[in-house]
Every structure is written in structure tokens, then in C-alpha cells.
Design a protein around this motif. Structure first.
Motif, PDB file in Angstrom:
ATOM      1  N   ALA A 249      -2.782   0.348  55.463  1.00 19.94           N
ATOM      2  CA  ALA A 249      -4.070   0.861  55.901  1.00 19.94           C
ATOM      3  C   ALA A 249      -4.653   1.793  54.931  1.00 19.94           C
ATOM      4  CB  ALA A 249      -4.370   1.430  57.438  1.00 19.94           C
ATOM      5  N   ALA A 250      -6.078   1.634  54.692  1.00 17.99           N
ATOM      6  CA  ALA A 250      -6.402   2.349  53.516  1.00 17.99           C
ATOM      7  C   ALA A 250      -6.179   4.015  53.842  1.00 17.99           C
ATOM      8  CB  ALA A 250      -7.968   2.337  53.575  1.00 17.99           C
ATOM      9  N   SER A 251      -6.160   4.481  55.094  1.00 15.19           N
ATOM     10  CA  SER A 251      -5.777   5.869  55.173  1.00 15.19           C
ATOM     11  C   SER A 251      -4.196   6.395  54.712  1.00 15.19           C
ATOM     12  CB  SER A 251      -5.917   6.214  56.605  1.00 15.19           C
ATOM     13  OG  SER A 251      -5.120   5.478  57.475  1.00 15.19           O
ATOM     14  N   GLY A 252      -3.290   5.355  54.496  1.00 14.21           N
ATOM     15  CA  GLY A 252      -1.972   5.631  54.215  1.00 14.21           C
ATOM     16  C   GLY A 252      -1.492   6.093  52.809  1.00 14.21           C
ATOM     17  N   LYS A 253      -0.290   6.236  52.733  1.00 16.27           N
ATOM     18  CA  LYS A 253       0.149   6.993  51.438  1.00 16.27           C
ATOM     19  C   LYS A 253       0.171   5.781  50.350  1.00 16.27           C
ATOM     20  CE  LYS A 253       4.703   8.182  49.514  1.00 16.27           C
ATOM     21  NZ  LYS A 253       6.121   8.576  49.822  1.00 16.27           N
ATOM     22  N   HIS A 268      -1.399   0.976  50.341  1.00 15.63           N
ATOM     23  CA  HIS A 268      -1.291   2.171  51.300  1.00 15.63           C
ATOM     24  C   HIS A 268      -0.315   2.237  52.474  1.00 15.63           C
ATOM     25  CE1 HIS A 268      -4.918   2.602  48.444  1.00 15.63           C
ATOM     26  NE2 HIS A 268      -4.516   4.084  48.591  1.00 15.63           N
ATOM     27  N   ALA A 270       0.397   3.311  55.788  1.00 15.72           N
ATOM     28  CA  ALA A 270       0.351   4.373  56.843  1.00 15.72           C
ATOM     29  C   ALA A 270       1.267   4.448  57.856  1.00 15.72           C
ATOM     30  CB  ALA A 270      -1.146   3.696  57.940  1.00 15.72           C
TER      31      ALA A 270
END
Length: 337
Positions: A249-253, A268, A270
Motif C-alpha cells: 500500500a502507498a502508506s507502507g515502507k 511500499h 505496509a
């Protein structure tokens, strides 16, 4: 009679990833040469008969042309449509005829099809594909020797189990308890990915930014393809004998990895979870998606449909070629005349 089967895929190493990445092309004439060297290796250790899957290019036929052999080597007498189904049907037929080993020329996708049909017949996979995590980069003579030794019963200890991912489509969470009683709808040898797309379209996948979920059977550093994402995300801290689940997900590392030859991408991660033997991942989709196995799109999931992915350590039996030859050498097989 000691018998070995050969499946050489003329289409391996030629998919669309040659255009979007920088993978090398395995020329079919080179595959002919590989099959010749495999045949000579098989002959040298006592194999008596070899069946070769017929193909559109004529790899087996050309390999046999003017090759002096003392063993019986022929094309398998089977109807062919020159589609991937030929590989699956040939693997099943080899298993029914109790061959001692199957030698494959292809990538992860080719070997996945063979593994679906070969049962417990040991595999000697030679890498000639795009993503080659499952098959080995090995000299064909060595592969032929190892395959022949196993087929002749001289190197049984060199055969190991490779893991796989069992795929159950249209399943419900309540069906998990019954999985051990049900044959999977499909399998993957290296990776199973949920791809954010509506249709199968071009089978090969290369855009990892469209993957939402990823299940891996292995994540060793140095791999190419989607399994490299897991290897880089875990920084080498991956326990042997386990699977791995990644949610992207875009919010991940951010993690950079070679998702195809010469193609580095940033994804990314997550969430990640180590999968113990038999552990499952439930995929429930509100929007349409595609399930891709070993780098190729295979199954379309409509909105509201689901699937279960299970890490299974009891996948195909695979030969460790150098160990096979070492066992035979230690027993004196290569000594004397």
C-alpha cells in the motif's frame, strides 16, 4: 526399464517482459543444444529410455537428429495443440507411465504447469525462462547426469520437497477447516499476487505498483522477480521452511527490488507476516482483481469473490544436482571402466 521424460518449452524466455524490462532471450537453437547434452548425460549413467514432449519449434526432433545414442529416445506420441496445456498433459502422462524423473527447460511458469501434473515424480528444472527462481542455472550435462542418477535409484537422498502455494477460489472464510480435504484449484511455486486489474490480458506481470497482496514460498536475497520484494523487505531475516505474506500500500515502507531482469521498482510494504506450514491468507475483494501465479496472470476475481492462499511445504520433489553427483561419486559410481 529406466525412463526419463523431457519437457522443453519453446516459448519460455520470450514474453512481453522482453519489451518492458531487459531480460535475455533464450534462443530455441540453444534449447536444442541443451536437450542434446541432457540426453548424453542421461545415457552416461544408465538411463535406458527417454520420452520428449513434441513442440511447435521441434526442439526434441532437432536434438535427436544425428545424435549418436545407444538408448531409446523418441518424441512422446501425444496429440499436441502447441499451447501451455501440452505441458500439463505431458507431465500427467509421464507420471502415469512412472518415469523416474522429468527434466524441464523453462522458467517459473513452465515448471508450475509441470508441478501441477507430475505428482511425486522428481523434477530436474533447467532455467531457460524470464523469472527463474524455481529452475536452476546449470550446465545441461550436469543436469542430465543428476536426473539419470536419480531415475536409476542411485541418488534418492538428493531429492527434496519444494514448497508451493495452494490456491482455492470462490472460497469463504468458513471453508478453511475443510481445505485439507479439497484439492486446490491452482498452485504457485514461487509467488501468488493479487493484481489490481479487471482482466487477464497480457499474462506476464511487471508493474508491481498494482499488486495489493503477495504470498511467497521463498524470499532469499539474490532472487529475481516478485520474491525479491520479500527478500529486501525482510533484510534477509527470513526463516527457512516458511512462507511470507506482504500487503502493499502507498502508506507502507518503500522497498526497491528487481521485479524483472534489469527492472528495479519501488514498492511500499505496509504489512508482512511469516506463514507457518499450512497457514492461509484470505483474499476478499470488493473490486475486480486478477490472481497471478509465478509472474503470470491466471484467474479473474469478480467483485465480491474471494480466494484462499495456503502455504504448503509439501510441493513437488526436486533434484539437488550437485548432491546427486556427489552421492554417486562417493559410492564409486564414476570409478573404473
Amino acid at each position: 526399464m529406466v525412463t526419463v521424460g523431457i519437457i522443453a518449452n519453446p516459448a519460455s524466455g520470450k514474453d512481453i517482459r522482453r519489451l518492458v524490462a531487459h531480460g535475455s532471450v533464450f534462443d530455441n537453437e540453444e534449447k536444442v543444444s541443451i536437450v542434446k547434452r541432457v540426453l548424453l548425460g542421461l545415457e552416461a549413467v544408465g538411463v535406458q529410455r527417454v520420452w520428449i514432449m513434441p513442440d511447435r519449434f521441434g526442439i526434441g526432433l532437432k536434438a535427436l537428429d544425428n545424435l549418436p545414442l545407444t538408448i531409446e529416445a523418441t518424441l512422446l506420441d501425444i496429440p499436441t495443440w502447441f499451447t501451455p496445456d501440452d505441458t500439463l498433459r505431458t507431465a500427467r502422462l509421464f507420471a502415469e507411465r512412472n518415469v523416474g524423473c522429468i527434466v524441464t527447460l523453462g522458467g517459473d511458469g513452465t515448471n508450475r504447469l509441470v508441478a501441477k501434473g507430475c505428482g511425486d515424480v522428481p523434477l530436474m528444472p533447467i532455467s531457460t525462462g524470464t523469472n527463474n527462481v524455481f529452475p536452476l542455472m546449470i550446465e545441461a550435462t550436469t543436469a542430465g547426469l543428476a536426473a539419470g542418477l536419480v531415475a536409476c535409484g542411485r541418488a534418492d537422498a538428493a531429492v527434496v520437497r519444494a514448497p508451493r502455494i495452494d490456491v482455492y477460489r470462490l472460497a469463504t472464510p468458513q471453508a478453511i477447516d475443510q481445505l485439507h480435504e479439497t484439492a486446490p484449484d491452482d498452485i504457485a511455486l514461487v509467488d501468488a499476487a493479487v493484481y489490481d486489474e479487471r482482466f487477464v490480458a497480457a499474462r506476464a506481470i511487471w508493474d508491481s505498483t498494482r499488486i495489493s497482496d503477495l504470498v511467497l514460498t521463498r524470499a532469499e536475497p539474490g532472487n529475481i522477480g516478485l520474491s525479491s520484494i520479500g527478500a529486501h523487505a525482510l533484510a534477509g531475516q527470513y526463516p527457512s521452511g516458511h512462507g511470507l505474506y506482504l500487503r502493499l500500500a502507498a502508506s507502507g515502507k518503500p522497498v526497491r527490488a528487481p521485479v524483472a531482469p534489469g527492472l528495479m521498482q519501488t514498492v511500499h510494504v505496509a504489512e508482512h507476516r511469516i506463514l507457518a506450514p499450512g497457514e492461509t491468507v484470505i483474499v476478499c475483494r470488493e473490486r475486480p482483481a486478477v490472481l497471478a501465479f509465478d509472474g503470470e496472470r491466471e484467474i479473474e476475481l469478480r467483485a465480491g469473490e474471494s480466494a484462499i492462499l495456503r502455504f504448503n511445504p509439501h510441493g513437488p520433489r526436486v533434484i539437488e544436482p550437485r548432491r546427486a553427483i556427489a552421492l554417486a561419486a562417493g559410492a564409486g559410481f564414476f570409478s573404473g571402466e
